[in-house]
Design an enzyme around this catalytic site. Structure first.
Site, PDB file in Angstrom:
ATOM      1  CB  ALA A  15      -0.921   0.014   1.212  1.00  0.00           C
ATOM      2  N   GLY A  16       2.112   1.128   0.287  1.00  0.00           N
ATOM      3  CA  GLY A  16       2.959   2.316   0.474  1.00  0.00           C
ATOM      4  C   GLY A  16       3.179   3.091  -0.810  1.00  0.00           C
ATOM      5  N   GLY A  50      13.899  -2.395  12.552  1.00  0.00           N
ATOM      6  CA  GLY A  50      13.436  -2.807  13.866  1.00  0.00           C
ATOM      7  C   GLY A  50      14.449  -3.788  14.455  1.00  0.00           C
ATOM      8  NE  ARG A  85      15.430  -3.407 -65.338  1.00  0.00           N
ATOM      9  CZ  ARG A  85      16.245  -4.422 -65.719  1.00  0.00           C
ATOM     10  NH1 ARG A  85      16.802  -4.447 -66.913  1.00  0.00           N
ATOM     11  NH2 ARG A  85      16.466  -5.400 -64.897  1.00  0.00           N
ATOM     12  CB  SER A  92      19.100  -5.497 -56.676  1.00  0.00           C
ATOM     13  OG  SER A  92      19.972  -6.527 -56.297  1.00  0.00           O
ATOM     14  CG  ASN A 136      19.131 -14.487 -53.876  1.00  0.00           C
ATOM     15  OD1 ASN A 136      19.964 -14.770 -53.015  1.00  0.00           O
ATOM     16  ND2 ASN A 136      19.087 -13.287 -54.429  1.00  0.00           N
ATOM     17  NE  ARG A 143      13.758   6.690   1.646  1.00  0.00           N
ATOM     18  CZ  ARG A 143      14.609   5.723   1.968  1.00  0.00           C
ATOM     19  NH1 ARG A 143      15.865   5.781   1.583  1.00  0.00           N
ATOM     20  NH2 ARG A 143      14.206   4.692   2.680  1.00  0.00           N
ATOM     21  CE1 TYR A 183       7.981  -4.894 -43.419  1.00  0.00           C
ATOM     22  CE2 TYR A 183       6.698  -4.293 -45.356  1.00  0.00           C
ATOM     23  CZ  TYR A 183       6.752  -4.710 -44.041  1.00  0.00           C
ATOM     24  OH  TYR A 183       5.607  -4.965 -43.359  1.00  0.00           O
ATOM     25  CG  ASN A 205      11.036  -7.302  11.743  1.00  0.00           C
ATOM     26  OD1 ASN A 205      10.876  -8.436  11.312  1.00  0.00           O
ATOM     27  ND2 ASN A 205      10.082  -6.382  11.745  1.00  0.00           N
TER      28      ASN A 205
HETATM   29  C1  UD1 Z   1       9.323  -2.282   8.795  1.00  0.00           C
HETATM   30  C2  UD1 Z   1       9.319  -2.924  10.159  1.00  0.00           C
HETATM   31  C3  UD1 Z   1      10.755  -2.991  10.699  1.00  0.00           C
HETATM   32  C4  UD1 Z   1      11.632  -3.749   9.710  1.00  0.00           C
HETATM   33  C5  UD1 Z   1      11.533  -3.122   8.339  1.00  0.00           C
HETATM   34  C6  UD1 Z   1      12.238  -4.000   7.324  1.00  0.00           C
HETATM   35  C7  UD1 Z   1       7.216  -2.287  11.210  1.00  0.00           C
HETATM   36  C8  UD1 Z   1       6.560  -1.375  12.168  1.00  0.00           C
HETATM   37  N1  UD1 Z   1       8.534  -2.132  11.057  1.00  0.00           N
HETATM   38  O1  UD1 Z   1       9.740  -0.958   8.973  1.00  0.00           O
HETATM   39  O2  UD1 Z   1      10.786  -3.656  11.924  1.00  0.00           O
HETATM   40  O3  UD1 Z   1      12.971  -3.752  10.139  1.00  0.00           O
HETATM   41  O4  UD1 Z   1      10.152  -3.015   7.913  1.00  0.00           O
HETATM   42  O5  UD1 Z   1      12.321  -3.341   6.111  1.00  0.00           O
HETATM   43  O6  UD1 Z   1       6.582  -3.151  10.638  1.00  0.00           O
HETATM   44  N2  UD1 Z   1       3.025  -0.642   4.246  1.00  0.00           N
HETATM   45  C9  UD1 Z   1       1.686  -0.653   3.949  1.00  0.00           C
HETATM   46  N3  UD1 Z   1       0.834   0.128   4.672  1.00  0.00           N
HETATM   47  C10 UD1 Z   1       1.261   0.916   5.678  1.00  0.00           C
HETATM   48  C11 UD1 Z   1       2.644   0.924   5.990  1.00  0.00           C
HETATM   49  C12 UD1 Z   1       3.493   0.131   5.250  1.00  0.00           C
HETATM   50  O7  UD1 Z   1       1.260  -1.359   3.025  1.00  0.00           O
HETATM   51  O8  UD1 Z   1       0.424   1.586   6.295  1.00  0.00           O
HETATM   52  C13 UD1 Z   1       3.943  -1.486   3.482  1.00  0.00           C
HETATM   53  C14 UD1 Z   1       4.938  -0.647   2.712  1.00  0.00           C
HETATM   54  O9  UD1 Z   1       4.465  -0.359   1.416  1.00  0.00           O
HETATM   55  C15 UD1 Z   1       6.145  -1.569   2.672  1.00  0.00           C
HETATM   56  C16 UD1 Z   1       6.028  -2.367   3.963  1.00  0.00           C
HETATM   57  O10 UD1 Z   1       4.684  -2.283   4.361  1.00  0.00           O
HETATM   58  O11 UD1 Z   1       6.094  -2.462   1.603  1.00  0.00           O
HETATM   59  C17 UD1 Z   1       6.960  -1.871   5.051  1.00  0.00           C
HETATM   60  O12 UD1 Z   1       6.633  -0.561   5.391  1.00  0.00           O
HETATM   61  P1  UD1 Z   1       7.730   0.504   5.804  1.00  0.00           P
HETATM   62  O13 UD1 Z   1       7.048   1.765   6.069  1.00  0.00           O
HETATM   63  O14 UD1 Z   1       8.833   0.498   4.806  1.00  0.00           O
HETATM   64  O15 UD1 Z   1       8.235  -0.098   7.172  1.00  0.00           O
HETATM   65  P2  UD1 Z   1       9.620   0.206   7.873  1.00  0.00           P
HETATM   66  O16 UD1 Z   1       9.499   1.469   8.605  1.00  0.00           O
HETATM   67  O17 UD1 Z   1      10.717   0.066   6.907  1.00  0.00           O
END
Ligand code: UD1
Ligand code: MG
Length: 460
Positions: free
Chosen positions: A13-14, A140, A440, A405, A377, A18, A366, A169
């Site tokens: 969903a993100g 994390g 021709r 040709s 040919n 960046r 072509y 994590n």
């Molecule tokens: C998350 C973990 C962190 C871990 C890291 C690894 C949590 C709170 N933290 O952090 O421990 O080390 O990933 O990369 O889980 N997303 C959604 N909806 C949201 C938020 C995020 O779909 O509301 C998706 C993002 O698109 C992405 C993924 O979840 O694909 C991770 O989200 P992101 O915000 O990158 O988490 P981090 O802060 O990196």
């Protein structure tokens, strides 16, 4: 043994701020396919009952891009964190089963790396994928007591001491679905980011007496995520290096494993050689002893055994027979079907045409909507005029014909077997078998004619 069913949730969903792009992050291509498609492909290897993609940023762009795949979609209209994201998928999860959470922007995880997590969940525990990093900043942290995982602390919420922990994590975890639903329902957002953290369920699991079983990927790139174009480019190179390695292991000769790009499926026979700078897209099949010269692009092409593709050729949707020679600088377009021992040379374009065994067209032609007979040919500069401005028409050339040709064959038209066409002809009527046809202007010689001489400008 009857395992609880597996559901997979893919977080996608993100926005990916960046990436600096209007395209949702998970739709940016890696090896020619959206990032999330790589995750889905891995998910499919896990024998899941259901794969649920949580989407949000970009409206329907993600479901639309994945239409036609058997998937469930859950909308997370506003992104309030990873825990909140998984909550949106809860209605789709089978409470008797287990859930594996994957990230749509972490494309290269191996299926074998995920299996221990699923096994942990299926035996009633929580499986967590963690990794020890030299530089854990941003991730994390995995907090352990007496060796056992007790909680995850996000970097932004961590104390100095916790920031010193190098086990991080990866985000990927699996848990019994009913437990997961319960924990998610109890999440709060009192943390540095004001988000509902999926990671907070770890401490809840421990409080509930559930074991958190951490396992690790074999390679760090398996859990690398994409947050920027630079990371995307880095992962592309890692993935291409892995694909090149697989080709080498299969016995393919690569002039330089760092200079090949496979954006799809490349299937090779024995003793295939590929020179530098080639791009393979869609499904490409190369038979035994096929040699591909430098800087060729092949998309959805089959090349039969023993054929050589010379430098700078662009081949799309073509089927090429055995022991043929194509290029340099040839262009084959969709529907080009070449039999064995065909020669196609520089600046020859072939589209939607059947070329029979041993036919040759070596220079500047072509050939479109045509049939070219065996051993015929086609002289340099021959054009099949297949388009009248409104409709396409067919040119049929028999076996063993010789087209002089710079001839224009104005379709619909047919040239008989063994027919010869004089160079420079415009052929608008059928040319009979075995005869010489030409059209021709007759050559004249004007006796005594003088070239004009340059007039001298008189200086005034
Ligand atoms: C998350 C973990 C962190 C871990 C890291 C690894 C949590 C709170 N933290 O952090 O421990 O080390 O990933 O990369 O889980 N997303 C959604 N909806 C949201 C938020 C995020 O779909 O509301 C998706 C993002 O698109 C992405 C993924 O979840 O694909 C991770 O989200 P992101 O915000 O990158 O988490 P981090 O802060 O990196
Ligand atoms: Mg992240």
């Amino acid at each position: 043994m009857n395992h609880p069913a597996l559901d997979i949730v893919i977080l996608a969903a993100g926005k990916g701020t960046r990436m600096r792009s209007e395209l949702p992050k998970v739709l940016h291509p890696l090896a020619g396919r959206p990032l999330v498609s790589h995750v889905i492909r891995t998910a499919r290897e896990m024998d899941a009952r259901r794969i649920c993609v949580v989407y949000g940023f970009g409206g329907d762009a993600v479901p639309q891009a994945l239409a036609g795949e058997k998937l469930t979609f859950a909308l997370q209209a506003e992104q309030h964190g990873t825990g909140h994201a998984v909550q949106q998928a809860l209605p789709h999860l089978d409470k008797d089963g287990v859930t594996l959470v994957l990230y749509g922007d972490v494309p290269l995880t191996r299926a074998d790396t995920l299996r221990p997590l699923i096994a942990a969940a299926q035996s009633g525990n929580l499986g967590l994928l963690t990794m020890v990093l030299a530089d854990p900043a941003g991730y994390g942290r995995i907090v352990r007591e007496h060796g056992r995982v007790v909680k995850i602390v996000e970097h932004k919420d961590a104390t100095e001491a916790e920031r010193g922990i190098r086990e991080v994590n990866t985000g990927i975890l699996a848990a019994p679905s009913a437990r997961l639903a319960d924990w998610l329902g109890r999440l709060g957002n009192h943390n540095a980011q004001g988000e509902y953290y999926l990671t907070d369920i770890i401490a809840m699991a421990v409080a509930d007496g559930i074991d958190v079983l951490a396992s690790h990927p074999n390679d760090e790139w398996e859990v690398l995520g994409v947050n920027s174009k630079a990371q995307l480019a880095e992962l592309e190179r890692i993935h291409q290096r892995n694909l090149a390695r697989e080709l080498l292991d299969h016995g393919v000769t690569l002039a330089d494993p760092a200079r090949i790009d496979v954006r799809g499926e490349l299937v090779c026979g024995r003793d295939v050689g590929i020179d530098v700078g080639c791009v393979f897209e869609g499904r490409v099949e190369l038979g035994d002893n096929v040699a591909i010269g430098p800087y060729c692009v092949l998309r959805d092409v089959r090349v039969a055994a023993g054929t050589k593709i010379e430098a700078f050729s662009h081949l799309v949707g073509a089927d090429i027979g055995e022991d043929s020679s194509i290029g340099p600088y040839s262009r084959l377009r969709p529907g080009a079907r070449l039999a064995r021992e065909v020669h196609v040379g520089n600046f020859v374009e072939i589209k939607n045409s059947v070329v029979k065994e041993g036919a040759k067209m070596n220079h500047l032609s072509y050939i479109g909507d045509a049939e070219v007979g065996a051993k015929t040919n086609i002289g340099a500069g021959t054009i099949t005029c297949n388009y009248d401005g409104a409709n396409k028409h067919k040119t049929v050339i028999g076996d063993n014909a010789f087209i002089g040709s710079n001839s224009a064959l104005v379709a619909p038209v047919s040239i008989g077997d063994n027919a010869t066409i004089g160079a420079g002809s415009v052929i608008v009527k059928d040319a009979p078998a075995g005869e010489l046809s030409l059209s021709r202007a007759r050559q004249l010689t004007i006796a005594g004619w003088k070239r004009p001489a340059k007039k001298l400008r008189r200086e005034e």
